[in-house]
Each structure stands twice: as C-alpha cells, then as structure tokens.
Motif scaffolding. Structure first.
Motif, PDB file in Angstrom:
ATOM      1  N   MET A 119       0.840  -1.189   0.000  1.00  0.00           N
ATOM      2  CA  MET A 119       0.000   0.000   0.000  1.00  0.00           C
ATOM      3  C   MET A 119       0.878   1.243   0.000  1.00  0.00           C
ATOM      4  O   MET A 119       1.904   1.279   0.669  1.00  0.00           O
ATOM      5  CB  MET A 119      -0.899   0.006   1.229  1.00  0.00           C
ATOM      6  CG  MET A 119      -1.980  -1.049   1.163  1.00  0.00           C
ATOM      7  SD  MET A 119      -3.090  -1.067   2.567  1.00  0.00           S
ATOM      8  CE  MET A 119      -3.684   0.567   2.619  1.00  0.00           C
ATOM      9  N   LYS A 120       0.429   2.257  -0.698  1.00  0.00           N
ATOM     10  CA  LYS A 120       1.179   3.502  -0.754  1.00  0.00           C
ATOM     11  C   LYS A 120       0.899   4.320   0.496  1.00  0.00           C
ATOM     12  O   LYS A 120      -0.202   4.318   1.027  1.00  0.00           O
ATOM     13  CB  LYS A 120       0.787   4.308  -1.986  1.00  0.00           C
ATOM     14  CG  LYS A 120       1.178   3.657  -3.279  1.00  0.00           C
ATOM     15  CD  LYS A 120       0.801   4.528  -4.437  1.00  0.00           C
ATOM     16  CE  LYS A 120       1.179   3.875  -5.742  1.00  0.00           C
ATOM     17  NZ  LYS A 120       0.791   4.699  -6.890  1.00  0.00           N
ATOM     18  N   LYS A 121       1.893   5.050   0.926  1.00  0.00           N
ATOM     19  CA  LYS A 121       1.742   5.901   2.095  1.00  0.00           C
ATOM     20  C   LYS A 121       1.217   7.276   1.680  1.00  0.00           C
ATOM     21  O   LYS A 121       1.454   7.729   0.560  1.00  0.00           O
ATOM     22  CB  LYS A 121       3.080   6.077   2.814  1.00  0.00           C
ATOM     23  CG  LYS A 121       3.543   4.853   3.531  1.00  0.00           C
ATOM     24  CD  LYS A 121       4.775   5.175   4.321  1.00  0.00           C
ATOM     25  CE  LYS A 121       5.154   3.992   5.189  1.00  0.00           C
ATOM     26  NZ  LYS A 121       6.244   4.330   6.083  1.00  0.00           N
ATOM     27  N   ASP A 122       0.526   7.923   2.596  1.00  0.00           N
ATOM     28  CA  ASP A 122       0.072   9.322   2.457  1.00  0.00           C
ATOM     29  C   ASP A 122      -0.874   9.558   1.277  1.00  0.00           C
ATOM     30  O   ASP A 122      -0.902  10.642   0.704  1.00  0.00           O
ATOM     31  CB  ASP A 122       1.270  10.262   2.352  1.00  0.00           C
ATOM     32  CG  ASP A 122       2.163  10.180   3.567  1.00  0.00           C
ATOM     33  OD1 ASP A 122       1.633   9.959   4.674  1.00  0.00           O
ATOM     34  OD2 ASP A 122       3.378  10.340   3.407  1.00  0.00           O
ATOM     35  N   ILE A 123      -1.647   8.551   0.865  1.00  0.00           N
ATOM     36  CA  ILE A 123      -2.629   8.778  -0.197  1.00  0.00           C
ATOM     37  C   ILE A 123      -4.049   8.747   0.336  1.00  0.00           C
ATOM     38  O   ILE A 123      -4.978   9.139  -0.356  1.00  0.00           O
ATOM     39  CB  ILE A 123      -2.488   7.747  -1.342  1.00  0.00           C
ATOM     40  CG1 ILE A 123      -2.768   6.335  -0.848  1.00  0.00           C
ATOM     41  CG2 ILE A 123      -1.131   7.840  -1.989  1.00  0.00           C
ATOM     42  CD1 ILE A 123      -2.944   5.337  -1.972  1.00  0.00           C
ATOM     43  N   HIS A 124      -4.235   8.296   1.571  1.00  0.00           N
ATOM     44  CA  HIS A 124      -5.571   8.179   2.129  1.00  0.00           C
ATOM     45  C   HIS A 124      -6.001   9.501   2.759  1.00  0.00           C
ATOM     46  O   HIS A 124      -5.210  10.157   3.432  1.00  0.00           O
ATOM     47  CB  HIS A 124      -5.618   7.061   3.174  1.00  0.00           C
ATOM     48  CG  HIS A 124      -5.263   5.726   2.598  1.00  0.00           C
ATOM     49  ND1 HIS A 124      -6.090   5.039   1.748  1.00  0.00           N
ATOM     50  CD2 HIS A 124      -4.154   4.969   2.727  1.00  0.00           C
ATOM     51  CE1 HIS A 124      -5.517   3.914   1.390  1.00  0.00           C
ATOM     52  NE2 HIS A 124      -4.336   3.842   1.968  1.00  0.00           N
ATOM     53  N   PRO A 125      -7.255   9.898   2.567  1.00  0.00           N
ATOM     54  CA  PRO A 125      -7.720  11.163   3.159  1.00  0.00           C
ATOM     55  C   PRO A 125      -7.876  11.019   4.668  1.00  0.00           C
ATOM     56  O   PRO A 125      -8.077   9.932   5.196  1.00  0.00           O
ATOM     57  CB  PRO A 125      -9.077  11.386   2.491  1.00  0.00           C
ATOM     58  CG  PRO A 125      -9.538  10.030   2.115  1.00  0.00           C
ATOM     59  CD  PRO A 125      -8.311   9.245   1.790  1.00  0.00           C
ATOM     60  N   SER A 126      -7.792  12.138   5.350  1.00  0.00           N
ATOM     61  CA  SER A 126      -7.991  12.110   6.797  1.00  0.00           C
ATOM     62  C   SER A 126      -9.488  12.268   7.091  1.00  0.00           C
ATOM     63  O   SER A 126     -10.191  13.006   6.413  1.00  0.00           O
ATOM     64  CB  SER A 126      -7.206  13.240   7.457  1.00  0.00           C
ATOM     65  OG  SER A 126      -7.606  14.483   6.933  1.00  0.00           O
TER      66      SER A 126
END
Length: 69
Positions: free
Chosen positions: A1-8
């Motif tokens: 999984m890629k880091k820092d692509i998911h919204p908060s």
C-alpha cells in the motif's frame, strides 16, 4: 500500500431539516453538515407519503385543459 494517499477523516454532525441529527466521520472538515432529507423523514424509509398540494395541481390542470371526456 502507498503511504500518504488516504484522506484524513474528521468527526462531523449531520443535521436534517426535520430535526434529526447523528454523528459520523467524513473527509469534509468542519463540525456540521446540513441535509434536506434523511432516513428519519424520507418517505421510502418511513412508509409515509407526504402530500403536497396535489388537489390544487389537479384543479389547475383541469381548468387549463378542460375536463376530458
């Protein structure tokens, strides 16, 4: 999984015009979201049909286009 692509996700309160409110999480920042209709007042979920001014609409239609025989 890629880091820092998911919204908060943030805690928000959903408020309906009928007065119903509940808390959930959303990507939208801010504490409140206002809706016009919710599951507490929607006719599909409640089984109740809200009657609009249907009698007035029918009368206007009959005056405009005649009685129809």
């Amino acid at each position: 999984m890629k880091k820092d692509i998911h919204p908060s996700y943030h805690e928000v309160t959903i408020k309906c015009h009928c007065g119903n409110s509940f808390e959930t999480r959303s990507t939208r920042k801010g504490g409140e979201i206002t809706t016009e209709i919710c599951s507490a007042c929607h006719p599909f979920f409640t089984g109740k049909q809200k009657l609009m001014d249907t009698a007035g609409r029918i009368e206007r239609f009959r005056r405009k286009y005649g009685q129809g025989k």
